[in-house]
Design an enzyme around this catalytic site. Sequence first.
Site, PDB file in Angstrom:
ATOM      1  N   LYS A  52       0.840  -1.213   0.000  1.00 15.28           N
ATOM      2  CA  LYS A  52       0.000   0.000   0.000  1.00 15.28           C
ATOM      3  C   LYS A  52       0.871   1.258   0.000  1.00 15.28           C
ATOM      4  O   LYS A  52       0.594   2.211  -0.729  1.00 15.28           O
ATOM      5  CB  LYS A  52      -0.950  -0.020   1.211  1.00 15.28           C
ATOM      6  CG  LYS A  52      -2.054  -1.064   1.064  1.00 15.28           C
ATOM      7  CD  LYS A  52      -2.837  -1.300   2.349  1.00 15.28           C
ATOM      8  CE  LYS A  52      -3.768  -2.495   2.182  1.00 15.28           C
ATOM      9  NZ  LYS A  52      -4.443  -2.901   3.432  1.00 15.28           N
ATOM     10  N   GLN A  96      -4.494  -1.667   9.615  1.00 15.41           N
ATOM     11  CA  GLN A  96      -4.320  -2.990   9.019  1.00 15.41           C
ATOM     12  C   GLN A  96      -4.898  -4.069   9.942  1.00 15.41           C
ATOM     13  O   GLN A  96      -4.536  -4.140  11.119  1.00 15.41           O
ATOM     14  CB  GLN A  96      -2.823  -3.251   8.745  1.00 15.41           C
ATOM     15  CG  GLN A  96      -2.524  -4.547   8.021  1.00 15.41           C
ATOM     16  CD  GLN A  96      -3.105  -4.588   6.597  1.00 15.41           C
ATOM     17  OE1 GLN A  96      -3.048  -3.612   5.855  1.00 15.41           O
ATOM     18  NE2 GLN A  96      -3.666  -5.718   6.220  1.00 15.41           N
ATOM     19  N   ASP A 119     -11.051   2.748   3.888  1.00 18.97           N
ATOM     20  CA  ASP A 119     -11.276   1.301   3.755  1.00 18.97           C
ATOM     21  C   ASP A 119     -12.772   1.010   3.637  1.00 18.97           C
ATOM     22  O   ASP A 119     -13.171  -0.091   3.262  1.00 18.97           O
ATOM     23  CB  ASP A 119     -10.732   0.561   4.993  1.00 18.97           C
ATOM     24  CG  ASP A 119      -9.426  -0.169   4.700  1.00 18.97           C
ATOM     25  OD1 ASP A 119      -9.157  -0.460   3.514  1.00 18.97           O
ATOM     26  OD2 ASP A 119      -8.681  -0.461   5.652  1.00 18.97           O
TER      27      ASP A 119
END
Length: 293
Positions: A52, A96, A119
Site C-alpha cells: 500500500k 491494518q 477502507d
Amino acid sequence: MITLDGKNTSKDIKEELEVEVSQLLANGGKRPHLAAILVGNDGASETYIGAKVKACDKVGFESTLIRFESDVTVEELLAEIERVNENTDIDGLIVQLPLPKHIDEMKVTEAINPIKDVDGFHPTNIGRMALNLPTYLPATPAGILELLERHEVETSGKHCVVIGRSHIVGSPMSILMARNNYPGNCTVTLTHSRTINLKEITKTADILIVALGKAEFVTSDMIKDGVCIIDVGITRVKSDKTKSGWKLLGDVAFEKVKDKCSFITPVPGGVGPMTIAMLLKNTLISAKSKLGS
Ligand code: NAD
C-alpha cells in the site's frame, strides 16, 4: 474464456490516478495523504502494508506508516486514531487488520472519522453503501465492481451467488450486486458455512463470487457453463516450484474450471491488485472533497 486481469486493470487505474494527482496539484490542491496503522509484525500484514505504501509512492500520494508493538493498549491506539482524525493534512486512515486478540476491532473501526475511513469499514459508510448513497465502498468489493465494469460484464437480471459472508467482502458484495445500478441489478444468493446444498445453488449461478479462504474449494462440478467467476481467496501454500518456496492459491480450482467460464479472475493477479487501487481511489476522493469544501 476471458481472464479478468486485475494486474493490468489496476495499472490503468493507477496511471489515471497519477494524472488526477497532477491536476489536483495544478489546481492548487495538496498531495493526497494516506496514513496507515500497523500493530505488531505479522508477515502477511507487513507485506500488505508495504504494498500500500509503495502504491502511494507510485501515484504521487504522501503516506505515513504508524507502527505499534503488539502489546499496545486499546487506549493508546484510540488516542493515535484521534490525532490522525484531527490532522487536517491527512485525507485517509486505515488500520491494518487483523489486530491482536486483546483489541476490539469494531471499537477501533468506529473510532476512525467516517470521512477519513477510506477502507469503507465504518458502520456509517456501510450504512450509506446499503442505502446506495455516495460513500467509500470497501476496497475489495469496489475492486470487483470495477473489474466487472471495465470488462463490460452484463449483470442485470443475472443470478449472482456469493460464497462467504465476511464484513469486508461477502456481505458488502451481496448488497452491491443487488442494488439498482451497474454493476448490480442481480438476484443475489449469499451463502456461508451453514448453507445446505451449496453445490445445487452454485450450479445455478451466472456470476459466482467466492470469498471463503479455502484453497481450490470450487471445482468444475459446482458450476454451469458460461459462468463468470470472481475468486477473492488467497491462500499461501508451500511449493517446490517457486524460488520463495511458496505459491498463492485462490478459492477456485482455476485450471479445472476455466474452460467452462465466460470470465474468470486469476490468483494472483485478479482481485488482489484491484483492492489497493481502490484504496488509493478512495483516498483521492477524500482529498478532492476537501478541495471543494
Ligand atoms: P473470512 O475468512 O472472514 O470468512 C470466511 C467466510 O466463508 C465465512 O463467512 C464463512 O461462513 C464462509 N465459509 C467457510 N467455509 C465455508 C463453506 N464450506 N461453504 C460456504 N461458506 C463457507 O472471509 P474473508 O475475510 O472475506 O476472506 C476470504 C478469503 O479472501 C481469504 O482467503 C482472504 O485471504 C481473501 N481476501 C482477499 C482479499 C483480496 O484483496 N484479494 C481481500 C480480503 C480477503
